[in-house]
Structures are given as structure tokens and as C-alpha cells.
Design a protein around this motif. Structure first.
Motif, PDB file in Angstrom:
ATOM      1  N   ASN A 545       0.815  -1.220   0.000  1.00 47.66           N
ATOM      2  CA  ASN A 545       0.000   0.000   0.000  1.00 47.66           C
ATOM      3  C   ASN A 545       0.848   1.269   0.000  1.00 47.66           C
ATOM      4  OD1 ASN A 545      -2.606  -1.161   0.046  1.00 47.66           O
ATOM      5  ND2 ASN A 545      -2.452  -1.530   2.247  1.00 47.66           N
ATOM      6  N   LEU A 593      -1.224   4.432  -1.060  1.00 49.46           N
ATOM      7  CA  LEU A 593      -2.585   4.183  -1.542  1.00 49.46           C
ATOM      8  C   LEU A 593      -3.565   4.322  -0.393  1.00 49.46           C
ATOM      9  CD1 LEU A 593      -1.903   1.065  -3.818  1.00 49.46           C
ATOM     10  CD2 LEU A 593      -2.308   3.424  -4.555  1.00 49.46           C
ATOM     11  N   LYS A 594      -3.206   3.738   0.738  1.00 48.84           N
ATOM     12  CA  LYS A 594      -3.940   3.897   1.987  1.00 48.84           C
ATOM     13  C   LYS A 594      -2.991   3.602   3.129  1.00 48.84           C
ATOM     14  CE  LYS A 594      -5.991  -0.756   1.401  1.00 48.84           C
ATOM     15  NZ  LYS A 594      -7.248  -1.522   1.425  1.00 48.84           N
TER      16      LYS A 594
END
Length: 776
Positions: A545, A593-594
Motif C-alpha cells: 500500500n 494508496l492507503k
């Protein structure tokens, strides 16, 4: 009471006299351990790459593999991170490591450098040497030699009493490391030899290691000579010249490469177990000693991973190396194959000990890091500088550095030129990111939009590992030369900078103004969170991520991550975790991304993503040699080993092209391990500025057989045309930009070292010119 100190002295004397002292000698075609013939079977292990709590586990695994010795480098920059401040405590306690090896009945070979390579930051040399701009590294520079002597004396204080002659287990000590790949300077090697002796290592054999192609360049008569090579090598060929010069010397491969190291953006490296076992058997059947590099690679925790040279190519945090003992100490199929071989070469009456149990692994469910400290809102106090200077001149060794200045108004098109930014750079105007530049790709310019008066220019440079090989060890970080604005025909250097140092220290990362955030920030930031465990064990932090940066858990620097791979997880030793709450901090240099992470039970070491490819040919691009005239046409001899070609004339060139026309094996492939171009004096010219301009085909899927391997100074790696997806027909072309004008009289060519393999070029043509070759 007056007798009490005397009694203690007597007891200490009696205990010391009980220590078994021994000998290790170089004799006629053999080593002698306590007067008996001895074949060294060494496991290369690096104590900084293994948590101290796991040292004994890895030593036991090496012993159970069938090894009788442990070989280790000593990393100068690890023990002297600041000039004059030495640290041999805790994780850095090299004496404790050697004593653990002795506890398990094994011997030690020490390789104290001062240079060690090892894919380690700056090859083990301390960054603060670069604060002296005119420093001459690995030469008889007075300051360099003074600091080397002081450090080696500290090593002597730690380990001299561990020599076998004093009851310890150190049987050999190395002088410098693979110096033939750096230069030819016997007086320097002799000076390092004397420093090693003066440090107290004068009771066991001293040796030097190099490749069979260059070991004579710096070989000293009073040192033992050893050769380094990897799987697939012809054992007899590797030692042929050494045996001609010293027919009665014991033979040793001081580095037998079990695998290879990984570069960011390239495929995970592997080597076959079959070739490894075959080479080890060939040596054992000839009573040739060896050190298996690596038996266990481990992890380059924190910022310690280096970079290869030429062409800056940073190495991954994982140093798994495709070794028999995996990164987390796990037992691999390769381990069992090696063990099945070595059990047949034990001293009479001995058997292998049981393999130690693996460290348990755990899964940590995904959790969010909910506290964020944006980097630009948490900058330290700036320093003022009229001109651009590298990180070292602001007394910073590692991390990132931010350069800030103001620009004049302009409505015309301008280009920002950055020379040279080491290594990964983000450019901002008034807080908005306008470009990302990568040293891997040679990117150094940015188109600027129209500017208002006083626009704030920020250049954020992340330093990755310093180059650890060849002349690349001169690797200053940050912006090393200048920043300019180019408009029309005018180029102006920018001045008057504010400079912000952003180190990789845990305390620096922890002491930020964190705040709760519901979404990720789009710029560099620190993320902090916690997770709770009811039991501990090894795990692998899943970084898929996240983009690029560094991780700390419970204060331990775990390592760098980068989305381009091939490494997508970070090894998290269970011994650094605890039951209950654990803290994690992630420095994200771009944007995730997160802000979520989990711990996996197995690593991900072979997934490439995004823009990490190393291909040297654009889609649809072809080399056009129609109107070109070859400067030389020839035929290579079959077989392995260097071949020398002289043109019989001098050619002015900046671009060199070799075109392979056929192969000795009748296959459609081409392969080259190394190329050296010869100058007017008949000696190889510098390859420091070489870049591959074009390769018609490269194998990037099944292996890293990329074109830059022809000048990576590593004889065991090679360029090979694609064999995994297509089989392009002859001819095959490789074009190299030499980076500067050269007068060339010939070249040296090294085919891949394995016998009876594909890609052995037969007929070829060479082209050379001052202007670039035409690509269409």
C-alpha cells in the motif's frame, strides 16, 4: 585480607592457562589445524544483518549444514558512525559473536577491510571521510590511512586475543578486499597489511582475495592468495594461474557465490542449487577450501543497503541472496541439498548435528496508521548556504535533505537543471509537486511553468545507499554540484539556499507533531500507529500500500521500501516485537494508496511494479547500421576466459557498438560477461561514465541478464538476449555511450563463465564513432 588480591590473580592465571591454544598454518598444498590437514568449509554470516538475539540460531544452522568455520566482514561505518566515536556494544559486539561461534566448535575468518564491499553502504567506509572534499579513498592518503590505522587498532582490541594461538578461534585474517577490481597499488596493500599486523593480527595467516583475472596485480609474496568466483565456474580454470605461480599453496575460494543480491526495480536474483552443489563437490574432491558467500544473507536493516557501480543501482533491504538459509533464518530446499553433500565430507566418526527449529512466524491482521505528521510542517531549523553543497558538508550522513530558495518572476519557458541529485528527488513550487527525478534513470531536468516573483522552490532529495564498489565509493549525497535555470540561451546558477537536514534517526521520526487524519496526505509525511500482539514471532510487513520510504518498529530501523520492487515486504524479527502494544512509524516520501499495513507469514521478494524496468530499448526502436562501416571484424575463440582484441589502429569514439553475428553453439543467443575498451597506452579506459544506449534484446523476466552487466565489474553476471518470451535471431547489437571522447585501440571480451551454455558469440563486428548511432 592482604592475600585476597594475590589469590584472585592466581585463580585468573590458572583459568587462563586452561584455555586450549592451537595453531593454524599454511603448509604444502594444505592448511594445517593443530598440525593436521584441514579443509576450510566456511559459512559467510554478517552479524549486523542478523538480530543479536538470533546470532546463535544462525550459527547452529550453519553448523548443521556441515560448515566448520564462520567467515565475517567487519563494517567500519557500523562501528564508527561519527569520527572517533567507536561502538562495539550490543548488536555490534563482534567479540561476543566470535565467542558464540567458538561455543559451537567452529572457527572464524575475519575480514576487517578497511573496505569490504558486501553491498553495504559505501562498502563499509564511513561517510564522514567524504567531508574532506579531496579525500583519496583506498589510497595512501594521509588522513585516510591515519583513520584506518586507528580503526584497525580498535578491532585489534576486540579480537586479537581471539586468535587460535591465544585460545580463541580466529584462524585467518584478510587484508583489504578484492582490490584488483579497484586498482593496482601494491604499496597501499603492503601498508594495509602492516596496519593489520600492528593491530595484533600477527599470529595467524593473513590472506588477500581477488578474481583469477586480476589477483596478480596486487599479490604480495608474504600473503596467502585466494580466488573468488560463483556457481557454474570451471574450478580448474579458476585456479590454473595460481597453481602455476604457487604449485604448493593450499587452494581456497574465499567467496563462492551461492546466489546474488537484489536491486530495486530489477527481478529477484536466484541461482540453481544444482550448480551450487556441483561446484562445492568439485572443490571438496580436490581438497579446495571455500567460504560460501552467502550461507545466510539476512537483512540490511535501516539505511545500510548500498548501491552498485557503474550506473547507480541501489540494493534492496533484503539480503536474502538466494542463500541456503533464508532471510529470516528459514531452512530452504537449497539448504537440504548442500547438507546432503557436506555430510559426505565430515571427519571420520563425526555426524551432522540436528537442524535447529525455525523461528515461529505470525500473521498480524491489517491495521491503520491514524496519526500523520506532514514533513513540510515538521522541518528542523534551516541552515543557510550561498551555494549548493552535498549532505556531508552539512554534517549529515544519511536520510533526506531539503534545499529551498526563491525564484524571480518569469513568463517564458524555463528549464530547471539539477547537477547531480543523489538519489531520488522531488521538486516543488509553492508547495505543489511538479516533478520526480530518479538517479537510476539519469533524470536531471524539469520544465518550469510561468513564475511569480518570490516563488518558493523546494528540492527534496532522498539519499539511498552510497555506492559500494569500484570508484563509486566517492558518492556524495544530496545535490552534489549545482542547480541552474536555463532560459533561451542563458543559464543562471541559483544561489542563497535554506537547507533542512532530515536524518533517519528514530528519535527524529518520533518527535513530530502528529495529528489524527482520516485520509492520506499527498506529500511526504510520517505515519504513526500501533498494533497489539498476544504472542510474538517473525513476520513480514506488507508494504504494497506504500510508495517509498523507511519503517521503524519499537524504535528499530527495519529498512527501506519502494513500490517498484522486487521486494514488497520487510522482514520484522519477532525478537524485536513484544506482547501487548507495539509502535510503528513509517516515513512515506510520496503518498500511500492507503495508510494500512499487515504482517504476513511469508515474504514477497519477486514482484516488480510501476516504472522499475531496466530495459535498454524502447518499444519499436531499432538500431540502423545500414550506412555504418565497421572498424573491426573478427571471430572469438570458443571457451571461457578473457580474450584480447587489438584493432591495429586508433579510433576516436564516444559511442561503441558490438554486433554479434553468430554463436559457437549454433543457438540464436548472445551473452557477454564483461567488456573493457583499451586506450592508446593499451590499458583499459575508465568505465565510470558508461551508459547503455541500446540493446536489441535483454533477459529481464527469468533473470537479470541486463545489458549493463557487461560493465558492472562483476565477472559472474552477464548480458544475455531474451530467452523467456521470445528468441530473437542474429544479429544482436549492444551500443554503449562512453560518456566522454576516447581514443580506442582494442578491447577485452569475457564470455559468460559457465561451460557449454548458450550465447557464446563467434563472429562479430565492432563499430565506433563520435556521433550517436541512429535509432529508428
Amino acid at each position: 585480607m592482604k592475600r585476597f588480591p594475590l589469590l584472585i590473580a592466581i585463580v585468573v592465571l590458572l583459568l587462563s592457562s586452561c584455555t586450549t591454544k592451537g595453531t593454524f598454518e599454511v603448509a604444502d598444498k594444505t592448511f594445517l589445524l593443530n598440525g593436521e590437514p584441514f579443509v576450510v568449509k566456511a559459512a559467510e554470516l554478517h552479524y549486523p544483518r542478523i538480530p543479536k538475539e538470533y546470532w546463535e540460531h544462525r550459527i547452529q544452522a550453519a553448523k548443521a549444514l556441515g560448515m566448520n568455520t564462520v567467515c565475517l566482514y567487519i563494517f567500519w561505518n557500523y562501528h564508527e558512525p561519527e569520527e572517533g566515536k567507536y561502538d562495539f556494544s550490543g548488536q555490534k559486539d563482534i567479540a561476543a559473536f566470535c565467542k558464540l561461534v567458538q561455543k559451537h566448535g567452529m572457527y572464524v575468518i575475519v575480514r576487517p577491510g578497511p573496505y569490504v564491499c558486501a553491498e553495504w553502504e559505501m562498502g563499509g567506509l564511513p561517510w564522514w571521510l567524504l567531508k574532506k572534499k579531496d579525500i583519496k579513498l583506498r589510497e595512501q592518503d594521509s588522513y585516510y590511512m591515519e583513520r584506518t590505522k586507528l580503526f584497525m587498532n580498535e578491532i585489534g582490541k576486540q579480537l586479537a586475543n581471539q586468535q587460535i594461538t591465544r585460545g580463541g578461534n580466529i584462524i585467518m585474517v584478510q587484508v583489504e578486499n578484492e582490490y584488483g577490481s579497484f586498482g593496482t597499488d601494491k604499496p597501499y596493500i603492503a601498508a594495509i597489511r602492516d596496519i593489520v599486523k600492528d593491530a595484533g593480527f600477527n599470529e595467524v595467516p593473513l590472506f588477500q582475495c581477488d578474481w583469477n583475472s586480476n589477483f596478480e596485480n596486487n599479490a604480495l609474496e608474504d600473503l596467502t592468495w585466494t580466488i573468488n568466483f560463483g556457481t557454474g565456474a570451471n574450478i580448474d580454470d579458476q585456479f590454473r594461474r595460481l597453481q602455476e605461480l604457487r604449485p604448493n599453496t593450499p587452494l581456497m575460494c574465499s567467496e563462492f557465490w551461492s546466489g546474488w543480491f537484489d536491486h530495486w526495480g530489477a527481478k529477484h536474483e536466484t541461482r540453481s542449487a544444482e550448480a551450487l552443489v556441483s561446484g562445492m563437490k568439485a572443490m571438496l574432491d580436490r581438497n579446495i577450501s571455500f567460504s560460501l558467500y552467502m550461507t545466510h544473507g539476512g537483512t540490511s536493516f535501516g539505511h545500510w543497503g548500498g548501491a552498485n557501480f557503474p550506473n547507480f543501482s541501489p540494493t534492496c533491504t533484503s539480503y536474502d541472496y538466494d542463500a541456503p538459509i533464508g532471510e529470516s533464518g528459514n531452512i530452504t530446499p537449497k539448504y537440504h541439498e548442500v547438507r546432503n553433500l557436506l555430510k559426505n565430507y565430515l571427519p571420520k566418526g563425526q555426524t551432522l548435528p540436528e537442524i535447529p527449529d525455525s523461528i515461529p512466524t505470525i500473521h498480524i491482521p491489517a491495521f491503520e496508521l491514524t496519526e500523520v505528521a506532514p514533513l513540510f510542517e515538521n522541518l528542523p531549523e534551516p541552515k543557510e548556504s550561498a551555494t549548493i553543497k552535498s549532505m556531508e558538508f552539512f554534517d549529515q550522513g544519511w536520510g533526506s535533505i531539503l534545499y529551498r530558495t526563491q525564484l524571480n518572476a518569469s513568463d517564458e519557458e524555463q528549464t530547471l537543471l539539477i547537477t547531480e541529485a543523489h538519489d531520488w528527488t522531488q521538486v516543488f513550487l509553492d508547495g505543489e509537486k511538479i516533478a520526480t527525478l530518479s538517479r537510476l534513470k539519469g533524470e536531471e531536468s524539469v520544465k518550469l511553468p510561468p513564475l511569480k516573483q518570490g516563488a518558493q522552490l523546494d528540492i527534496l532529495v532522498e539519499a539511498m545507499g552510497r555506492m559500494n564498489f569500484g570508484k563509486g565509493i566517492y558518492d556524495w549525497k544530496g545535490i552534489t554540484e549545482k542547480v541552474e535555470i536555463q532560459a533561451r540561451n542563458e543559464t543562471k546558477e541559483l544561489k542563497n539556499w535554506q537547507v533542512f537536514n532530515i536524518p533517519v534517526d528514530y528519535n527524529f521520526a518520533k518527535n513530530k507533531k502528529y495529528k489524527k487524519e482520516e485520509s492520506v496526505t499527498k506529500q511526504a509525511a510520517y505515519y504513526k500507529g500501533s498494533f497489539t500482539l498476544d504472542k510474538v514471532g517473525d513476520t513480514f510487513l506488507n508494504m504494497t500500500n506504500w510508495n517509498k520510504g523507511m519503517v521503524w518498529v519499537n524504535g528499530y530501523a527495519i529498512g527501506r521500501f519502494w513500490e517498484i520492487g522486487p521486494q514488497q515486504t520487510l522482514y520484522m524479527p519477532g525478537c524485536w516485537l513484544k506482547k501487548g502494544e507495539n509502535e510503528i512509524i513509517i516515513l512515506e516520501m510520496a503518498s500511500p494508496l492507503k495508510s494500512e499495513i499487515e504482517g504476513l507469514r511469508k515474504p514477497i521478494l519477486d514482484v516488480q511494479r510501476g516504472h522499475g524496468a531496466y530495459a535498454h530499448r524502447k518499444l519499436g526502436e531499432n538500431l540502423n547500421l545500414t550506412n555504418e562501416t565497421p572498424v573491426y571484424t573478427g571471430t572469438f575463440k570458443p571457451g571461457n576466459g578473457w580474450q584480447h582484441v587489438k584493432f591495429g589502429k586508433t579510433i576516436d569514439m564516444r559511442f561503441f557498438c558490438i554486433e554479434a553475428l553468430s554463436s559457437h553453439g549454433g543457438d540464436d543467443y548472445s551473452a557477454i560477461a564483461e567488456l573493457e575498451l583499451l586506450g592508446e597506452d593499451g590499458k583499459p579506459v575508465s568505465r565510470r561514465h558508461w551508459k547503455v544506449m541500446y540493446a536489441d534484446s535483454e533477459e529481464l523476466n527469468e533473470a537479470n541478464n541486463i545489458a549493463t552487466n557487461v560493465f558492472d565489474l562483476q565477472e559472474s553476471t552477464f548480458w544475455h538476449t531474451n530467452y523467456s518470451t521470445t528468441t530473437p535471431k542474429y544479429p544482436h547489437q549492444l551500443v554503449i555511450n562512453l560518456g566522454e571522447n576516447k581514443k580506442i585501440t582494442g578491447f577485452f571480451y569475457l564470455p559468460r563463465m559457465e561451460a557449454n551454455k548458450t550465447g557464446m558469440i563467434k563472429e562479430y563486428r565492432v563499430y565506433g564513432k563520435m556521433q550517436t548511432f541512429r535509432l529508428k
